[in-house]
Design an enzyme around this catalytic site. Structure first.
Site, short mmCIF file in Angstrom:
data_model
loop_
_atom_site.label_atom_id
_atom_site.label_comp_id
_atom_site.label_asym_id
_atom_site.label_seq_id
_atom_site.Cartn_x
_atom_site.Cartn_y
_atom_site.Cartn_z
N ALA A 15 1.68 6.65 -3.55
CA ALA A 15 1.58 7.91 -2.82
C ALA A 15 1.33 9.06 -3.79
O ALA A 15 1.61 8.97 -4.99
CB ALA A 15 2.85 8.16 -2.02
N GLY A 28 2.79 2.59 -2.16
CA GLY A 28 1.89 2.56 -1.02
C GLY A 28 0.65 1.73 -1.26
O GLY A 28 0.08 1.17 -0.32
N GLU A 50 1.68 -1.76 -0.57
CA GLU A 50 1.83 -1.88 0.88
C GLU A 50 0.47 -1.92 1.58
O GLU A 50 0.30 -2.62 2.58
CB GLU A 50 2.68 -0.72 1.40
#
Length: 257
Positions: free
Chosen positions: A64, A109, A112
């Site tokens: 992120a 992220g 993910e």
């Protein structure tokens, strides 16, 4: 399509969702929105038969955008925070075979994001990890759930609690990574594999739905879902082509209808 995320489709029906936000593809709210749009395009476009998610030759996504996130207070993030989860849900629910081609870092992220795909093809220099704990956070875009379902409870806890990075070879042994290739080959290999899936029957969509949704159900409900989807295959032209080819001792050329 967007400023940082594009979708291109080749002559074989393979779409590439490409992240391009220098230097490390940090995931900010704009990218969240563009990824969601890209996922919807790949879902809705019937000319797209398979999908590759790629961050370019240097880095997949290093996580992120911490500077943007740090500037948000609780109310702002509460209002916006679900956007990343929704974006990744859209990608995970693309009803076609998806492959993440991972060069360099796939952290937080970024890791993910790779977990939304059916398969992960990694460069031999790739690094995966969920380092959120070192920021006083936990994974917030599926890392505590998709990762656990992929590598098991104990290993997922090790990843999330420790926040360390793991190389591609270790991730392959854990089952997180499906293939490891030289860095300059990984994207081409992912596209090659996606093209093979693009030639497959419409039943691939049924199979993905049965597996992805069935794992969330108790066994009786999952078996009912399987029966429903198995029966639905008999409404497709591909089922007739496949069975006719089998009887004729040939190979079917599926139409995905």
């Amino acid at each position: 399509m967007g400023e940082f995320v594009t979708v291109t489709t080749d002559a074989h029906g393979v779409a590439t969702i490409r992240l391009d936000r220098a230097p490390v593809n940090a995931l900010n709210p704009q990218i969240w929105a563009e990824l969601r749009e890209a996922g919807q395009v790949c879902t809705d476009d019937n000319d797209i038969k398979a999908v590759v998610i790629w961050g370019g030759p240097k880095v997949f996504a290093a996580g992120a955008d911490i500077k943007a996130m740090r500037a948000m207070d609780f109310q702002e993030f509460f209002a916006a925070g679900g956007g990343l989860q929704e974006s990744f849900k859209t990608l995970a629910r693309i009803p076609k075979v998806t492959i993440a081609a991972v060069n360099g870092y796939a952290l937080g992220g970024g890791c993910e994001l790779s977990l939304t795909a059916d398969f992960r093809y990694a460069a031999d220099n790739a690094k995966f990890g969920q380092p959120e704990i070192k920021l006083g956070l936990i994974p917030g875009a599926g890392g505590s759930q998709r990762l656990t379902r992929l590598i098991g409870v104990s290993k997922a806890k090790e990843w999330v609690y420790g926040g360390e990075m793991y190389d591609a070879q270790t991730c392959e042994q854990l089952g997180l990574v499906d293939r490891v290739y030289p860095a300059d080959e990984v994207y081409d290999r992912a596209v090659e594999a996606a093209r093979a899936y693009a030639k497959g029957p419409y039943a691939l969509r049924m199979a993905k739905k049965a597996i992805d949704e069935g794992i969330e159900m108790d066994i009786d409900a999952a078996l009912r879902l399987e029966t429903t989807l198995f029966t639905a295959c008999f409404a497709t032209e591909d089922q007739k082509l496949g069975m006719d080819a089998f009887i004729a001792k040939g190979a079917a050329e599926f139409t995905q209808r």
